[in-house]
Write a protein that holds these residues in place. Structure first.
Motif, short mmCIF file in Angstrom:
data_model
loop_
_atom_site.label_atom_id
_atom_site.label_comp_id
_atom_site.label_asym_id
_atom_site.label_seq_id
_atom_site.Cartn_x
_atom_site.Cartn_y
_atom_site.Cartn_z
N ALA A 12 13.48 16.01 2.18
CA ALA A 12 14.15 15.07 3.08
C ALA A 12 15.59 15.50 3.34
N ALA A 13 16.24 16.04 2.32
CA ALA A 13 17.60 16.53 2.50
C ALA A 13 17.65 17.68 3.51
N ASP A 50 7.96 14.62 7.43
CA ASP A 50 6.85 14.21 6.57
C ASP A 50 7.34 13.74 5.21
N ALA A 51 8.42 14.33 4.71
CA ALA A 51 8.99 13.89 3.43
C ALA A 51 9.56 12.48 3.56
N TRP A 108 13.18 4.84 4.62
CA TRP A 108 12.50 6.12 4.82
C TRP A 108 11.57 6.08 6.03
N PHE A 109 10.85 4.98 6.20
CA PHE A 109 10.00 4.86 7.39
C PHE A 109 10.85 4.87 8.66
N ASN A 110 12.00 4.23 8.62
CA ASN A 110 12.89 4.19 9.77
C ASN A 110 13.38 5.60 10.13
N LEU A 111 13.76 6.38 9.11
CA LEU A 111 14.21 7.74 9.35
C LEU A 111 13.09 8.59 9.97
N CYS A 151 25.62 11.15 5.46
CA CYS A 151 25.75 12.13 4.38
C CYS A 151 25.13 13.47 4.76
N GLY A 152 24.03 13.41 5.50
CA GLY A 152 23.39 14.64 5.98
C GLY A 152 24.26 15.40 6.94
#
Length: 110
Positions: A31-32, A37-38, A63-66, A104-105
């Protein structure tokens, strides 16, 4: 005097580095790196409370939102489904956490 191992008292089980104990860690690493899919897999883990993680609908929604924001259709349906079980305040918190993750990303990429 002989020292006892901490495991004797703490009853610690070693992590299964080849199994489900590592799923969340691997998903977080992916995810980072922006793996859609992560994001979805983390949403599933948090919404079901599986793989040693407590059920946390706020984290699941995040996480679903992302994932949904990047075009993952199943994540969109899952986010809508768990939203029915959440308060407006919970959803706001999930959205705040998603924005924080993105912020943060962007800082990591810079």
């Amino acid at each position: 005097m002989e020292l006892a191992k901490i495991e004797t008292f703490a009853k610690i089980q070693p992590a299964d580095v080849n199994g489900s104990d590592m799923l969340v860690a691997n998903c977080l690493a992916a995810a980072a790196d922006g793996c859609i899919d992560a994001y979805y897999d983390l949403g599933v883990v948090y919404s079901t409370g599986s793989h040693g993680v407590d059920c946390d609908l706020i984290e699941a929604h995040k996480w679903f939102n992302l994932a949904a924001s990047r075009g993952h259709e199943e994540a969109n349906w899952c986010r809508a489904d768990i939203s029915d079980e959440m308060t407006a305040r919970d959803i706001c918190e999930a959205q705040r956490r998603a924005r924080e993750w993105l912020r943060c990303g962007d800082a990591r990429a810079a």
